[in-house]
Design an enzyme around this catalytic site. Structure first.
Site, mmCIF file in Angstrom:
data_model
loop_
_atom_site.group_PDB
_atom_site.id
_atom_site.type_symbol
_atom_site.label_atom_id
_atom_site.label_comp_id
_atom_site.label_asym_id
_atom_site.label_seq_id
_atom_site.Cartn_x
_atom_site.Cartn_y
_atom_site.Cartn_z
ATOM 1 N N CYS A 247 0.837 -1.203 0.000
ATOM 2 C CA CYS A 247 0.000 0.000 0.000
ATOM 3 C C CYS A 247 0.875 1.258 0.000
ATOM 4 C CB CYS A 247 -0.980 -0.034 1.167
ATOM 5 S SG CYS A 247 -2.397 1.083 0.936
ATOM 6 N N HIS B 21 -3.558 -5.690 0.821
ATOM 7 C CA HIS B 21 -3.473 -6.047 2.233
ATOM 8 C C HIS B 21 -3.898 -7.508 2.383
ATOM 9 C CE1 HIS B 21 -2.664 -2.026 3.667
ATOM 10 N NE2 HIS B 21 -3.665 -1.559 2.934
#
Length: 485
Positions: free
Chosen positions: A328, A427
């Site tokens: 991310c 994630h």
């Protein structure tokens, strides 16, 4: 239909409220339709529901333990700290606004209306709601503006169980003091105590338990032993418990502890296989076998802090020597440039990244991508080649758009020409056993060590394990009576 509910409050943060709620959800789900609920959660560890809504990871775990699908109604208000006393307010799973504490409390009546709607929808679909407070229940300066402890108690009139943590000391004072400070209309609904994280001979504790009951008129439902949870952590308070974990392992993975770190639970699946060391940006990086740059609530500011500390140079020095993963915000930092139109840092500017991946990221608008995804591994390089074409699952929570010429998981992410620097928006990457085993096997073999693929405990087994501990140490008959089931 009677609106049944049970509220679990705590004497402080990190006393075990979330795990107690998870266990109760699991136990009650054997006979009832159960939903978890937390009115307001402040956490940088979040989860994406099937319909793309963002909630605290604890409520997603509790819903799974209850055998129900996580929804935004289970955590209607999520606060994600951004720094400088400002948090992003996520309302019913959608980004709402960035607010200071004062601005947020000015809108508290609006939040009350949101909570009422969420609870009504949950009650329509479930027999009982198991609710969780936040931090310490007796925050006397916040009573008139609180929505998650006293506010939830007053809104639902639910019976309350108060949890205290004996590991840190002072559990009797904290339980008694909390009861003394609660408003009378809330105090009268406290029906039981649970003491958590006990080590040693419980007989030594019994005189104190009796005195607490005599002084408050409230029964102690049980004492839970200290044991290792095998479910993800909720917030960064628990990071301090991880820093020296798995010290006996020969393989060390360094996770850069960014000032605004988010979703550090991404790395928990590695903890049983390697030593996972969380490294502050002002500490020495040492000589790790792999480096992880996690997600962050503010990519630009954490990149600037990384550079000011000199940690950027330390990471760059390991290029080509050890695997470097960015997830991310960490992925965005690995690129050549980050252009911010003012979304991240308040002013329009372009920032130089770490330059380890041939990518560029642009923050063009205040818009977040939140989605669950399934991708196929593009098996480029020595780490991923053995699992080329295999499927992985994950979820995205990010602002910004990244251009990549060499993707790594379907159309996501990037990988360098040697296959050692890997960036992704996914994630939950290491929740995938194939990815986890591919990386750890590579690290073991590089050191000439034999690696046996891990057989990780299933989610259901982890929930059952937790539920069994609670059932064996809590007066469940009394708890059911309190809950009205």
């Amino acid at each position: 239909m009677e609106k049944k509910s049970l509220l679990i409050l705590g004497t402080a943060s990190h006393v075990g409220k979330s795990s107690v709620v998870t266990a109760i959800c699991r136990i009650l789900s054997r006979s009832y339709r159960v939903a978890p609920f937390k009115a307001q959660n402040m956490s940088l560890n979040s989860w994406i529901t099937k319909d793309g809504k963002e909630i605290g990871i604890a409520q997603a775990i509790q819903a799974k333990a209850a055998g129900t699908e996580p929804t935004a109604d289970m955590n209607p208000v999520l606060l994600k700290p951004k720094g400088d006393c400002v948090s992003q307010v996520v309302l019913l799973g959608e980004p709402y606004a960035d607010k200071s504490a004062g601005q947020y409390y000015d809108s508290i009546e609006e939040m009350h209306a949101v909570l009422k709607g969420a609870l009504e929808r949950l009650w329509k679909e479930h027999d009982i709601i198991v609710m969780e407070g936040a931090g310490g229940a007796a925050e006397i300066n916040l009573y008139e503006r609180d929505i998650v402890n006293v506010g939830t108690a007053r809104l639902t009139k639910a019976p309350i169980i108060l949890v205290g943590d004996i590991e840190r000391g002072g559990v009797f004072a904290s339980l008694y003091g909390t009861i003394a400070l609660l408003p009378e209309d809330v105090r009268k609904n406290v029906k039981g105590f649970i003491i958590n994280k006990f080590r040693g001979d419980i007989e030594i504790l019994r005189p104190g338990l009796k005195q607490l009951e005599d002084k408050t008129g409230i029964p102690v439902l049980g004492v839970l032993p200290h044991f290792k949870l095998r479910i993800p952590s909720e917030d960064s308070v628990s990071l301090g418990d991880k820093e020296d974990s798995k010290a006996e392992k020969e393989i060390e993975v360094a996770v850069i502890r960014l000032p605004r770190i988010s979703n550090f639970t991404d790395f928990e699946p590695l903890e049983g296989l390697v030593k996972v060391r969380y490294v502050d940006i002002n500490e020495e990086l040492g000589n790790p076998d792999a480096i992880m740059i996690p997600g962050t609530k503010n990519t630009v500011n954490d990149l600037l802090d990384l550079r000011a500390s000199g940690m950027d140079k330390k990471i760059q020095a390991f290029k080509g020597k050890v695997p470097i993963f960015g997830i991310c915000g960490g992925y965005q930092m690995l690129g050549r440039t980050i252009f911010d139109s003012g979304v991240e840092n308040g002013v329009e500017a372009e920032f130089e990244g770490l330059g380890l991946l041939d990518i560029g990221t642009r923050f063009g608008e205040y818009k977040k991508r939140t989605v669950q995804v399934t991708k196929k591994v593009n098996g480029y390089g020595p780490i991923l080649r053995p699992i080329d074409g295999e499927e992985i699952k994950g979820y995205e929570i990010h602002m910004g758009v990244t251009d990549s010429n060499r993707t790594v998981f379907g159309d996501d992410g990037a990988i360098d020409e040697d296959g050692f620097v890997i960036g992704t928006y996914l994630h939950g990457l290491f929740d995938n056993r194939n990815i986890r085993n591919a990386l750890v096997r590579y690290l073991y073999e590089k050191k000439g060590l034999e690696y046996e693929p891990d057989e990780a405990i299933s989610e259901n087994d982890a929930y059952e394990e937790l539920a069994n501990v609670v059932e064996q140490n809590i007066d469940m008959e009394k708890l059911f009576e309190i809950a009205g089931v």
